[in-house]
Design a protein around this motif. Sequence first.
Motif, PDB file in Angstrom:
ATOM      1  N   SER A 185      16.558  43.098  72.033  1.00  0.00           N
ATOM      2  CA  SER A 185      17.729  43.303  72.891  1.00  0.00           C
ATOM      3  C   SER A 185      17.236  43.848  74.232  1.00  0.00           C
ATOM      4  N   ILE A 186      17.654  43.192  75.308  1.00  0.00           N
ATOM      5  CA  ILE A 186      17.110  43.494  76.635  1.00  0.00           C
ATOM      6  C   ILE A 186      18.204  43.489  77.696  1.00  0.00           C
ATOM      7  N   VAL A 187      17.931  44.210  78.786  1.00  0.00           N
ATOM      8  CA  VAL A 187      18.734  44.134  80.004  1.00  0.00           C
ATOM      9  C   VAL A 187      17.798  43.655  81.107  1.00  0.00           C
ATOM     10  N   VAL A 188      18.202  42.610  81.826  1.00  0.00           N
ATOM     11  CA  VAL A 188      17.355  42.070  82.884  1.00  0.00           C
ATOM     12  C   VAL A 188      18.100  42.123  84.212  1.00  0.00           C
ATOM     13  N   ARG A 189      17.306  42.258  85.274  1.00  0.00           N
ATOM     14  CA  ARG A 189      17.847  42.206  86.635  1.00  0.00           C
ATOM     15  C   ARG A 189      17.142  41.084  87.364  1.00  0.00           C
ATOM     16  N   GLY A 190      17.922  40.261  88.078  1.00  0.00           N
ATOM     17  CA  GLY A 190      17.311  39.154  88.798  1.00  0.00           C
ATOM     18  C   GLY A 190      18.272  38.472  89.736  1.00  0.00           C
ATOM     19  N   ALA A 191      17.722  37.572  90.537  1.00  0.00           N
ATOM     20  CA  ALA A 191      18.521  36.812  91.498  1.00  0.00           C
ATOM     21  C   ALA A 191      18.904  35.468  90.907  1.00  0.00           C
ATOM     22  N   VAL A 192      20.160  35.079  91.105  1.00  0.00           N
ATOM     23  CA  VAL A 192      20.670  33.814  90.581  1.00  0.00           C
ATOM     24  C   VAL A 192      20.258  32.678  91.513  1.00  0.00           C
ATOM     25  N   LYS A 193      19.599  31.673  90.932  1.00  0.00           N
ATOM     26  CA  LYS A 193      19.145  30.525  91.723  1.00  0.00           C
ATOM     27  C   LYS A 193      19.621  29.230  91.087  1.00  0.00           C
ATOM     28  N   LYS A 194      19.918  28.255  91.930  1.00  0.00           N
ATOM     29  CA  LYS A 194      20.243  26.928  91.426  1.00  0.00           C
ATOM     30  C   LYS A 194      18.990  26.299  90.839  1.00  0.00           C
ATOM     31  N   GLU A 195      19.175  25.569  89.731  1.00  0.00           N
ATOM     32  CA  GLU A 195      18.059  24.872  89.101  1.00  0.00           C
ATOM     33  C   GLU A 195      18.591  23.613  88.431  1.00  0.00           C
ATOM     34  N   ALA A 196      18.288  22.467  89.035  1.00  0.00           N
ATOM     35  CA  ALA A 196      18.844  21.199  88.560  1.00  0.00           C
ATOM     36  C   ALA A 196      18.404  20.868  87.133  1.00  0.00           C
ATOM     37  N   ARG A 197      17.231  21.344  86.733  1.00  0.00           N
ATOM     38  CA  ARG A 197      16.728  21.020  85.397  1.00  0.00           C
ATOM     39  C   ARG A 197      17.358  21.883  84.299  1.00  0.00           C
ATOM     40  N   SER A 198      18.080  22.913  84.686  1.00  0.00           N
ATOM     41  CA  SER A 198      18.714  23.781  83.701  1.00  0.00           C
ATOM     42  C   SER A 198      19.982  23.139  83.151  1.00  0.00           C
ATOM     43  N   PRO A 199      20.242  23.260  81.840  1.00  0.00           N
ATOM     44  CA  PRO A 199      21.486  22.725  81.268  1.00  0.00           C
ATOM     45  C   PRO A 199      22.738  23.313  81.905  1.00  0.00           C
ATOM     46  N   ILE A 200      22.633  24.538  82.438  1.00  0.00           N
ATOM     47  CA  ILE A 200      23.797  25.151  83.076  1.00  0.00           C
ATOM     48  C   ILE A 200      23.686  25.146  84.603  1.00  0.00           C
ATOM     49  N   GLY A 201      22.593  24.586  85.137  1.00  0.00           N
ATOM     50  CA  GLY A 201      22.453  24.426  86.586  1.00  0.00           C
ATOM     51  C   GLY A 201      21.915  25.631  87.330  1.00  0.00           C
ATOM     52  N   PHE A 202      21.565  26.708  86.612  1.00  0.00           N
ATOM     53  CA  PHE A 202      21.076  27.922  87.266  1.00  0.00           C
ATOM     54  C   PHE A 202      19.991  28.574  86.416  1.00  0.00           C
ATOM     55  N   GLU A 203      19.195  29.427  87.053  1.00  0.00           N
ATOM     56  CA  GLU A 203      18.261  30.282  86.354  1.00  0.00           C
ATOM     57  C   GLU A 203      18.176  31.616  87.096  1.00  0.00           C
ATOM     58  N   LEU A 204      17.480  32.572  86.501  1.00  0.00           N
ATOM     59  CA  LEU A 204      17.304  33.884  87.108  1.00  0.00           C
ATOM     60  C   LEU A 204      15.859  34.088  87.531  1.00  0.00           C
ATOM     61  N   SER A 205      15.677  34.570  88.741  1.00  0.00           N
ATOM     62  CA  SER A 205      14.365  35.022  89.198  1.00  0.00           C
ATOM     63  C   SER A 205      14.298  36.517  88.908  1.00  0.00           C
ATOM     64  N   LEU A 206      13.581  36.883  87.850  1.00  0.00           N
ATOM     65  CA  LEU A 206      13.643  38.245  87.326  1.00  0.00           C
ATOM     66  C   LEU A 206      12.850  39.241  88.162  1.00  0.00           C
ATOM     67  N   LYS A 207      13.431  40.420  88.281  1.00  0.00           N
ATOM     68  CA  LYS A 207      12.795  41.522  89.006  1.00  0.00           C
ATOM     69  C   LYS A 207      12.539  42.721  88.098  1.00  0.00           C
ATOM     70  N   ASP A 208      13.214  42.755  86.952  1.00  0.00           N
ATOM     71  CA  ASP A 208      13.053  43.904  86.078  1.00  0.00           C
ATOM     72  C   ASP A 208      13.543  43.536  84.678  1.00  0.00           C
ATOM     73  N   VAL A 209      12.929  44.145  83.668  1.00  0.00           N
ATOM     74  CA  VAL A 209      13.317  43.956  82.267  1.00  0.00           C
ATOM     75  C   VAL A 209      13.304  45.311  81.579  1.00  0.00           C
ATOM     76  N   THR A 210      14.377  45.647  80.896  1.00  0.00           N
ATOM     77  CA  THR A 210      14.461  46.877  80.119  1.00  0.00           C
ATOM     78  C   THR A 210      14.718  46.518  78.661  1.00  0.00           C
ATOM     79  N   VAL A 211      13.964  47.095  77.759  1.00  0.00           N
ATOM     80  CA  VAL A 211      14.141  46.837  76.332  1.00  0.00           C
ATOM     81  C   VAL A 211      15.042  47.902  75.727  1.00  0.00           C
ATOM     82  N   ILE A 212      16.090  47.467  75.062  1.00  0.00           N
ATOM     83  CA  ILE A 212      16.955  48.370  74.315  1.00  0.00           C
ATOM     84  C   ILE A 212      16.388  48.567  72.909  1.00  0.00           C
TER      85      ILE A 212
END
Length: 448
Positions: A85-112
Amino acid sequence: MAGLPCLKETILPRMSVPWIYVSDIAQHEGQEVLLKGWLYGKRSSGKLQFLQIRDGSGTIQGVLFKGDVPEELFNAVDKLPQEASIVVRGAVKKEARSPIGFELSLKDVTVIQAAENFPISPKDHGVAFLMEHRHLWLRSARQHAILRIRHTIVKAIRDYFDDHGFTLLDAPILTPAACEGTSTLFEVPYFDLGNAYLTQSGQLYGEAGAMALGKIYVFGPTFRAEKSKTRRHLTEFWMVEPEVAYMDLDGDMDLAEDCLVSVVSRVLARHERELTGVLERDVAALKRVAKPFPRITYTEAIERINGAGHPIGWGGDIGGDEETLLANQFDRPVMVHRYPAKMKAFYFKKDPNDPNLALGVDVLAPEGYGEIIGGGQREDNLELLEAAIREQGLPPEAFSWYLDLRRWGSVPHAGFGLGVERTVAWLCGLHHVRETIPFPRMLERLTP
């Protein structure tokens, strides 16, 4: 896990970064966001790590670049196990290859919590193993899709009846007598009053509601103690049961047809991507579900089954094999009406043109999914109903309140029951109903 920021240090100072769900990601293009969820899967490629992050509303890929975070954090993330279980922080970017059309450019990850040795790995597992771990199996993409489609089916059913002037009537689960015979009842001790039974159907109470409110629907769990191991049976399932005063069999068939078309249309409009991409369902077959449905008598059905090389006599039960053989002759659900009266429950009205026939109907889904709706016109004549109760050996005293409906203001009326789980199985293209409900109850399964 060593090397990863703790929850207190990482999340609390950043509350100005909005916490969002994957389902809302398109509204935050170019923004920095927080996602709170679980690690569904990951892969590494040198200085990049690709994390599949699910949060219940969907799954998105987060890309972690080694140069964007401390080396200690990058290395620690590389060791994260499945379902951490994690909390991530990142910027939302368009990504045509993604099934949902977006991905995250991660800047931080916290493990719960780092979940070690998650039992359901990406390898294949047997059904028995998965059913033992059903509480964890629900986290898979396949089960997500099925349960979301189930939600839409339930919502579409409620919306249909709510929008057509029906009133929801909550029928009791504990009942004093059987609705359709006593051989498939779960018996429960009930204080000093003897035994009660888990309901097989809310129909009888629905009839009382229809006499009061005109148009009602019962929607709730029902129970059948059938010792059946077929792929179509559960011991606990959900059913919607509309009941309408002043409705005959033809009107009942019109209602069932219209409701079913509405539900299928809603599922296709909202879930075609999950149906095709996750469940590999042939949606072309569902797109053919349109009015009018073929309507044939039981007698015609027997003739068709015999004509297909499957011998069956008039009066014989149209079981699973026969239903499949018959339904495969049509490109949409088929309605079979006017069964032999001896095959139906005591409350069915007999055909005035042939008292050997009951004014009942079953709706059979195509592609081998069988009966999903059963219903018909109810007997509204007091004397005939009393005789039917006696003929079937049922205790008349248990139905005294039900007979009152024929004593005061009796009118023609009709309704049906639609099984939610069989409908989910059909629309999702599932082989077995065990995947259609979060925690299935079957002949040999009471856990988890």
